[in-house]
Design an enzyme around this catalytic site. Structure first.
Site, PDB file in Angstrom:
ATOM      1  N   GLU A   1     -17.069  21.881  53.216  1.00 53.67           N
ATOM      2  CA  GLU A   1     -16.054  20.833  53.092  1.00 53.67           C
ATOM      3  C   GLU A   1     -16.529  19.544  53.759  1.00 53.67           C
ATOM      4  O   GLU A   1     -16.997  19.547  54.908  1.00 53.67           O
ATOM      5  CB  GLU A   1     -14.728  21.272  53.728  1.00 53.67           C
ATOM      6  CG  GLU A   1     -14.044  22.370  52.942  1.00 53.67           C
ATOM      7  CD  GLU A   1     -12.631  22.676  53.405  1.00 53.67           C
ATOM      8  OE1 GLU A   1     -11.941  23.422  52.708  1.00 53.67           O
ATOM      9  OE2 GLU A   1     -12.224  22.165  54.479  1.00 53.67           O
TER      10      GLU A   1
ATOM     11  N   SER B   1     -13.150  24.207  47.638  1.00 51.77           N
ATOM     12  CA  SER B   1     -11.762  24.400  47.229  1.00 51.77           C
ATOM     13  C   SER B   1     -11.560  23.904  45.796  1.00 51.77           C
ATOM     14  O   SER B   1     -11.944  22.782  45.456  1.00 51.77           O
ATOM     15  CB  SER B   1     -10.841  23.624  48.174  1.00 51.77           C
ATOM     16  OG  SER B   1      -9.505  23.742  47.758  1.00 51.77           O
ATOM     17  N   GLY B   2     -10.959  24.751  44.954  1.00 58.09           N
ATOM     18  CA  GLY B   2     -10.717  24.384  43.558  1.00 58.09           C
ATOM     19  C   GLY B   2     -11.819  24.776  42.616  1.00 58.09           C
ATOM     20  O   GLY B   2     -11.756  24.508  41.416  1.00 58.09           O
TER      21      GLY B   2
ATOM     22  N   ASN C   1      -6.766  21.267  44.456  1.00 58.61           N
ATOM     23  CA  ASN C   1      -6.485  22.575  43.852  1.00 58.61           C
ATOM     24  C   ASN C   1      -5.025  22.930  44.094  1.00 58.61           C
ATOM     25  O   ASN C   1      -4.547  22.847  45.214  1.00 58.61           O
ATOM     26  CB  ASN C   1      -7.408  23.627  44.492  1.00 58.61           C
ATOM     27  CG  ASN C   1      -7.232  25.009  43.906  1.00 58.61           C
ATOM     28  OD1 ASN C   1      -6.491  25.189  42.948  1.00 58.61           O
ATOM     29  ND2 ASN C   1      -7.902  25.982  44.480  1.00 58.61           N
TER      30      ASN C   1
ATOM     31  N   GLY D   1     -15.510  27.171  50.910  1.00 61.26           N
ATOM     32  CA  GLY D   1     -16.815  26.564  50.706  1.00 61.26           C
ATOM     33  C   GLY D   1     -17.018  25.393  51.654  1.00 61.26           C
ATOM     34  O   GLY D   1     -16.145  25.040  52.447  1.00 61.26           O
TER      35      GLY D   1
ATOM     36  N   SER E   1      -4.982  26.568  46.379  1.00 60.32           N
ATOM     37  CA  SER E   1      -6.161  26.628  47.244  1.00 60.32           C
ATOM     38  C   SER E   1      -5.970  27.671  48.346  1.00 60.32           C
ATOM     39  O   SER E   1      -4.943  27.685  49.031  1.00 60.32           O
ATOM     40  CB  SER E   1      -6.399  25.253  47.863  1.00 60.32           C
ATOM     41  OG  SER E   1      -7.464  25.314  48.791  1.00 60.32           O
ATOM     42  N   SER E   2      -6.963  28.544  48.515  1.00 60.23           N
ATOM     43  CA  SER E   2      -6.926  29.517  49.610  1.00 60.23           C
ATOM     44  C   SER E   2      -7.205  28.784  50.920  1.00 60.23           C
ATOM     45  O   SER E   2      -8.251  28.168  51.078  1.00 60.23           O
ATOM     46  CB  SER E   2      -7.984  30.608  49.404  1.00 60.23           C
ATOM     47  OG  SER E   2      -7.726  31.341  48.243  1.00 60.23           O
TER      48      SER E   2
END
Length: 1004
Positions: free
Chosen positions: A388, A104-105, A156, A386, A159-160
Site C-alpha cells: 500500500e 486492495s481491490g 474497492n 497487498g 475491501s478486506s
C-alpha cells in the site's frame, strides 16, 4: 504449455515471452485482459487481473474440466492452481498452501472464495454428512468474516481490512474434516475514522439497514447511519453492497455455524454500544470533566449489562496504582475522548477476534487420531493485504508493507529453491541467478536493537513524555547510513519530506514516505485497565469471556503488554515459518484501473503493481535456465506426431531416447537438456516451433482420422444393412414357409370334411403374403363352390345360377330375396289347384304353337291395362315369350311379349312385389305379384334371378334397376310408380295419381 488457447489471446505463460522486458510483459497482460482472459501463468504462479464483471467461468462444468488435470492441460485458471495444490496434498501426502497477494481491490478475497468453492466441489464424492457439514461451515465463515472485517474503500467496495490465513484439514481420503483461521492486523482505526468517500466496516450498516425495527428499538438505535458520529461519513455513500440483504445472509450464516441466540444478540449490542460511544461528548465545568449527553450513559450501561456509575467512572477517570496506594485520576476532555475512541476500537477488535475464535471452535478438527484415521494433511489459503502506498502513509501501511516484504522474500526464496531442487533432481547443472534480495529491507524493519520496530518499542518504553518526533530522531541516529532509509534531516535538500514528520523507505516494490504522526500511540495501543474491568464485570457472560484480563486487580503487578509492532512482527515470523514448511502455490492479483471499469486497462497503474509484486523478476528467475520443462511421457504424448520415429508409437528403449530422437530430428538438439524424468527446453522459440509443427500435423492427422473413421463408419453401416437384409430375407422366408405349412396343415383334409373346410379358420398371414392369402381364399372359395355345384342335377344347377344372379343384382339393395327356399318357377298350378288342369292345357297349346322349351316363371298378378284400369291377371314367362293370361277365362292368353323385346326390369327396395318390365317399344308392363301360397312368400328375387340367368345363357344383357319411385313408359307416356304403405289395406292395389300410379300395400 497451456492448451486450448489460440495465439490471438497472447501468451498464456509469461515464461514463454520472446523477450523478457516490462514492455512485452505489459503488452501481453493488456492483450489478455482485453480478450477476456483474466488468468495467466508464470510457470506455476497464477496472475489474476480483476475483470470488474461477472464471468461464467466458475460453474460446475468448469470444475469438471479442471478436476484431476495437470496444470498445463487447460487454459490458466484459479481452479488449475487449486487442483494442483489439492493433488500435491493428496498424492504426496504433503501440506500445501496457496498465497494470494495483491493490493486492495485486485480481487484477492474473490479468488480465495473461488478456491474454497472448487475444493468443496471436488471433495466428498461419497456425500458423508460430517464432511458436508464442515464444507458448509468453511464456506459460510467467509460470509461472516467479510461482514465484520471488510469495508468500502475508495479502491474497492468490499475491501478486506484484515489479513486471513485459513488452514483446511483433510483426512487420508482427501475429504475436508476441519480447519483453522488466523487473522492479522485488523484495521481497527476505521471504527472511529474513515477517509472521505469510504465507509466503516459493513457490519454497522448491515445492522442499521437490515435489522427489524423491534431489534433496533431494543438497541436504542435508528436506521439512519448519519445519526452516528463514527460512521456518518460513510452513511451518505452509495455502495454496491446490499446491506439489508447481507444482514439476513450473515444472520443465517451465524446460525448455521453454530452461534447461539445470546451470542448473536451480544454481537448486535456491542455494535450498538460502539455507535453510541461515538456520540458521547465531553465538556468542562470548572476543573471537572463531565459527559454532556448523560442519557447515552444509561443506554450504554443497559447494552453492556453493567452499572451506570461504573460506565461513567471508566469514561471520566483512570485508576492508577502507586505501590500500595490507588489513585483515581480525572481525565481531561482530550484524554476522555482518547479513552472513548480506544474503547470503541478495542471492543470491535476483541469482537472480531472472538468471532474468529468461535468459528475455529466449530470447524477445528476434533477427536482425530492419526494412528486410527491416517495422516491429517493441510491446504492453507492466505488472503492478505497487498503493498500500500497512500497520500498519507501511517503505522498500518508500514506494517502492511513489512508483511509484503516478508512474503516477497519467502516467494523469491521458495521459487529459487524449487528451481534449484528440480535441477538437482533431474541432474541438470545449476548456475547462480542474480535477483533483488530484499533481506536488507526486512532487516531494516525487524532487526534486533537496530530495526525500526526495535526503535519504536524502545521509544514507547521511555519514561516521561514520548513523542513521535523523538521516535523519528531515534531512527535518524540509528539508520543514518542505511541505503534504503532517509529523512529530511538526513537529506536536507529533499523538499518532498517534512522536518520532524516524514521518513522514506526504498522497498522492493517502490519508494514509500511514512508520516510518524500516531506511530507511538498506535504501537502502544493503550486501553486503560478500567475499561477491561468494566467489561469483565458485565453480567453478560458472552461479553465477559471476551475480556479475561479484566479480572486482575489494579494492585496486581502485570508485565508490560507487548506492543502492536512486536505482536505483528511475531505473527509475521510465525506465518512465514508456517508457509515455508508447506509446498507453496501463488496467485498474484492485479487491479487494472481505479474506476472499476471492465474495459479500461491503465498501463501505469498496472505496471506499478507488476513491479512491486516482483512478477518480472519471477519470469527472469524462471527463464534464467530453461524456460520449459515437461516429463518425457507427457512431452511425447503432445509432440510424438512430429517425428516418424515416434508416431504413432516408438520402439526405442525408453521415452527419454524417443524424445531425444524427436528433438534432434527437428534440429533442436542444441537448445535442450535431458534430465532423469524431464526434458528441458531453453528458449520459448523452440517450443513455439514445436507447437507450429504439431498444429500442422494435427490438422493432417485429423483429416486422415476423419477419412478413416468415415470409411469405417460407412463399412460398419454397410455390414449392418447387409446383415439386416440377410436376416430380413431369412425371416421372410421363414414366415412364408411357416404360413404355407400352417395353411397346408389346416386345409389338408378339406375334401373329406362335411362343409369342405368352410369352418376352418385361416391363419394370419405375414404382411408380404396378404395378397397371396386373398388369392388363396378365392381359390378355396371357387373350389368349394365347384365341389358343391358338380354334385347338383341340371335343374338344381339352374336354380343355383339363378340365385347367384339374384344375389349379384339385389345384394345390398333389397332385403328379402327368397334365397333360403327352393325355387319352383311355375307357381300357377300350385297357387290355383282348382284350375291347374286348365292352365296345363293352355300351356301345352302355347308350347305347341310357340315352340318354347321350358317355363321360367309363372304367377298371379295385378296389373294396369291400357285404359288405366286395374285387373287381376297371370303372367307366364317362358324361354321365348312373356304371356299375360286371364285366370277367369281358363287362363286365356290375352297378349304375349317376345322375350327379346324385354330390355330390363325394375323393382322397389321394399318388401312389396312390384315389378316393371321395360320393353323396346316403350309399352312397359307394370304388375304386382299376388296370390302367393303361402301368402307372405316373396318371389321378386326368384323372378329377377331366373330372367338374369336365362338372358346370360343366351348372352344377352338384362338391365335390373332397384329404385323408388320407379320410372316407366306406358304406351309412350312417362309415368311414375310409387309404393306407399296404407293402414287397413288388405292387399296390394294400384291407385291413379297425377304423375302415374301409387301401389298401396298393407301398412301393418
Amino acid at each position: 504449455m497451456a492448451e486450448h488457447e489460440s495465439p490471438e489471446f497472447g501468451k498464456a505463460d509469461f515464461v514463454l515471452l520472446d523477450n523478457v522486458s516490462m514492455e512485452e510483459f505489459m503488452a501481453n497482460l493488456k492483450l489478455r485482459f482485453e480478450k477476456g482472459r483474466i488468468y495467466s501463468y508464470i510457470g506455476e504462479v497464477v496472475v489474476s487481473v480483476n475483470p470488474y464483471r461477472a464471468m461464467n467461468i466458475y460453474g460446475r462444468d468448469t470444475v469438471e474440466q479442471y478436476k484431476g488435470r495437470e496444470l498445463y492441460e487447460r487454459p490458466p485458471h484459479l481452479f488449475a492452481i487449486a487442483d494442483a495444490a489439492y493433488k500435491a496434498m493428496k498424492r504426496r501426502n504433503k501440506d500445501t498452501c496457496i498465497v494470494i497477494s495483491g493490493e486492495s481491490g485486485a480481487g484477492k478475497t474473490e479468488a480465495s472464495k473461488y478456491i474454497m468453492q472448487y475444493i468443496a466441489a471436488i471433495t466428498n464424492p461419497s456425500q458423508r454428512a460430517e464432511v458436508e457439514r464442515v464444507k458448509n461451515m468453511l464456506l459460510k465463515s467467509n460470509c461472516v468474516l467479510e461482514a465484520f472485517g471488510n469495508a468500502k474503500t475508495n479502491r474497492n467496495d468490499n475491501s478486506s481490512r484484515f489479513g486471513k490465513y485459513m488452514d483446511i484439514n483433510f483426512d487420508f481420503k482427501g475429504d475436508p474434516i476441519g480447519g483453522h483461521i488466523n487473522n492479522y492486523l485488523l484495521e481497527k482505526s476505521r471504527v472511529i475514522f474513515q477517509q472521505p468517500g469510504e465507509r466503516s466496516f459493513h457490519s454497522f450498516y448491515q445492522l442499521l439497514r437490515g435489522a427489524p425495527d423491534s431489534l433496533l428499538r431494543s438497541l436504542h438505535i435508528k436506521k439512519d447511519p448519519t445519526a452516528f458520529s463514527y460512521i456518518k461519513v460513510g452513511g451518505q455513500i452509495k455502495s454496491s453492497i446490499n446491506d439489508g440483504a447481507e444482514f439476513k445472509a450473515v444472520a443465517d450464516a451465524m446460525k448455521v455455524i453454530g452461534f447461539t441466540a445470546d451470542e448473536v444478540q451480544t454481537v448486535y449490542k456491542i455494535l450498538a454500544t460502539i455507535l453510541h460511544l461515538g456520540n458521547l461528548t465531553f465538556g468542562v465545568d470548572g476543573d471537572v470533566t463531565l459527559i454532556e449527553n448523560r442519557k447515552l450513559v444509561s443506554v450504554i450501561r443497559e447494552l453492556l449489562s453493567t452499572g451506570e456509575e461504573n460506565v461513567e467512572k471508566a469514561l471520566l477517570y483512570r485508576t492508577v496504582s502507586t505501590g500500595r496506594d490507588v489513585i483515581e485520576k480525572q481525565h481531561t476532555t482530550q484524554e476522555a475522548s482518547y479513552g472513548r475512541d480506544a474503547l470503541a476500537k478495542a471492543m470491535y477488535e476483541r469482537l472480531f477476534c472472538w468471532i474468529v475464535g468461535r468459528i475455529n471452535d466449530v470447524i477445528e478438527v476434533k477427536n482425530y487420531d492419526a494412528r486410527v484415521h491416517g495422516k491429517n494433511t493441510v491446504i492453507g489459503v492466505l488472503d492478505i493485504y497487498g503493498f500500500e502506498i497512500f497520500q498519507n502513509n501511517s503505522f498500518e501501511q508500514f506494517c502492511i508493507n513489512y508483511c509484503n516484504e516478508k512474503l516477497q522474500q519467502l516467494f523469491i526464496q521458495l521459487v529459487l529453491k524449487q528451481e534449484q531442487e528440480e535441477y538437482q533432481r533431474e541432474g541438470i547443472p545449476w548456475k547462480h541467478i542474480d535477483y533483488f534480495n530484499n533481506q536488507i529491507i526486512v532487516d531494516l524493519v525487524e532487526q534486533q536493537h537496530k530495526g525500526i520496530f526495535s526503535v519504536l518499542d524502545e521509544a514507547c518504553m521511555n519514561v516521561g513524555k514520548v513523542t513521535d518526533e523523538l521516535f523519528l530522531q531515534g531512527l535518524n541516529s540509528k539508520l543514518a547510513k542505511h541505503a534504503h532509509y532517509t529523512s529530511r534531516k538526513l537529506s536536507p535538500a529533499d523538499k518532498s519530506l517534512e522536518f520532524d514528520r516524514d521518513f522514506r523507505i526504498r522497498h522492493y516494490a517502490g519508494v514509500v514516505v511514512y508520516s510518524v504522526v500516531g506511530f507511538i500511540d498506535k504501537n502502544k495501543d493503550t486501553l486503560f485497565q478500567d475499561f477491561k474491568r468494566l467489561l469483565y464485570n458485565s453480567s453478560n457472560q458472552v461479553l465477559k469471556k471476551m475480556w479475561p484480563e479484566g479480572k486482575l486487580s489494579i494492585t496486581e503487578v502485570t508485565k508490560r503488554p507487548l506492543t502492536a509492532a512486536t505482536l505483528f512482527k511475531n505473527s509475521m515470523i510465525s506465518l512465514v515459518e508456517n508457509l515455508a514448511s508447506k509446498e507453496p502455490y501463488y496467485v498474484r492479483c492485479i487491479k487494472p484501473n481505479d474506476v472499476k471499469s471492465p474495459l479500461l486497462f491503465e498501463e501505469e497503474r498496472s505496471r506499478h503493481q507488476v513491479e512491486y509484486l516482483g512478477l518480472l523478476e519471477n519470469v527472469r528467475v524462471r527463464r534464467a535456465g530453461y524456460a520449459y520443462r515437461q516429463t518425457y511421457p507427457r512431452f511425447l504424448q503432445r509432440y510424438k506426431m512430429i517425428s516418424q520415429f515416434t508416431w504413432p508409437n516408438h520402439d526405442l528403449p525408453s521415452d527419454k531416447e524417443a524424445v531425444k530422437k524427436l528433438l534432434e530430428g527437428c534440429g533442436f538438439g542444441q537448445d535442450t537438456a535431458y534430465g532423469k524424468t524431464k526434458v528441458f527446453i531453453r528458449t520459448p522459440r523452440t517450443l513455439f516451433s514445436l507447437e507450429e509443427q504439431r498444429a500442422d500435423m494435427v490438422q493432417r492427422i485429423v483429416l486422415f482420422l476423419q477419412k478413416v473413421w468415415r470409411g469405417a463408419l460407412a463399412r460398419m453401416r454397410y455390414r449392418r444393412m447387409k446383415a439386416a437384409l440377410v436376416i430380413l430375407r431369412a425371416y421372410r422366408r421363414y414366415k412364408v414357409k411357416s404360413y404355407i405349412r400352417e395353411v397346408n396343415r389346416r386345409f389338408k383334409n378339406v375334401a373329406s370334411m362335411k362343409d369342405y373346410g368352410r369352418h376352418v379358420k385361416w391363419p394370419t398371414p405375414p404382411k408380404v403374403l396378404r395378397k397371396f392369402e386373398e388369392a388363396l381364399r378365392s381359390i378355396h372359395s371357387r373350389w368349394w363352390a365347384w365341389t358343391l355345384i358338380k354334385r347338383l342335377s341340371p335343374e338344381e344347377a339352374l336354380q343355383v345360377r339363378a340365385k347367384v344372379a339374384t344375389l349379384e343384382a339385389l345384394k345390398g339393395h333389397r332385403a328379402d330375396m327368397g334365397l333360403l327356399r327352393a325355387w319352383e318357377g311355375n307357381y300357377l298350378k300350385r297357387d290355383n289347384p282348382d284350375r291347374a288342369s286348365a292352365f296345363s292345357l293352355v300351356a301345352s297349346e302355347l308350347q305347341r304353337k310357340d315352340k318354347f322349351m321350358r317355363v321360367l316363371f309363372s304367377c298371379n298378378v295385378r296389373k294396369i291395362n291400357h285404359f288405366h284400369k286395374v285387373e287381376d291377371r297371370a303372367v307366364l314367362i317362358t324361354d321365348r315369350h312373356l304371356y299375360k293370361m286371364d285366370p277367369q277365362k281358363h287362363f286365356l292368353a290375352m297378349k304375349s311379349i317376345p322375350l327379346y323385346n324385354v330390355t330390363g326390369v325394375s323393382v322397389s327396395p321394399g318388401k312389396d312385389q312390384l315389378v316393371v318390365f321395360h320393353t323396346k317399344d316403350s309399352k312397359d308392363l307394370v304388375v304386382c305379384l299376388q296370390g302367393m301360397v303361402p301368402a307372405h312368400d316373396s318371389r321378386i328375387g326368384e323372378l329377377v334371378g331366373t330372367l338374369l340367368s336365362h338372358f346370360k345363357s343366351e348372352k344377352r344383357r338384362l338391365q335390373v334397376n332397384v329404385a323408388s319411385p320407379i320410372q316407366c313408359s306406358l304406351h309412350g307416356r312417362k309415368s311414375t310408380v310409387i309404393v306407399e304403405p296404407k293402414i287397413n289395406q288388405s292387399q296390394p292395389d294400384f291407385i291413379k295419381s297425377r304423375s302415374g300410379y301409387i301401389l298401396a300395400v298393407p301398412g301393418n
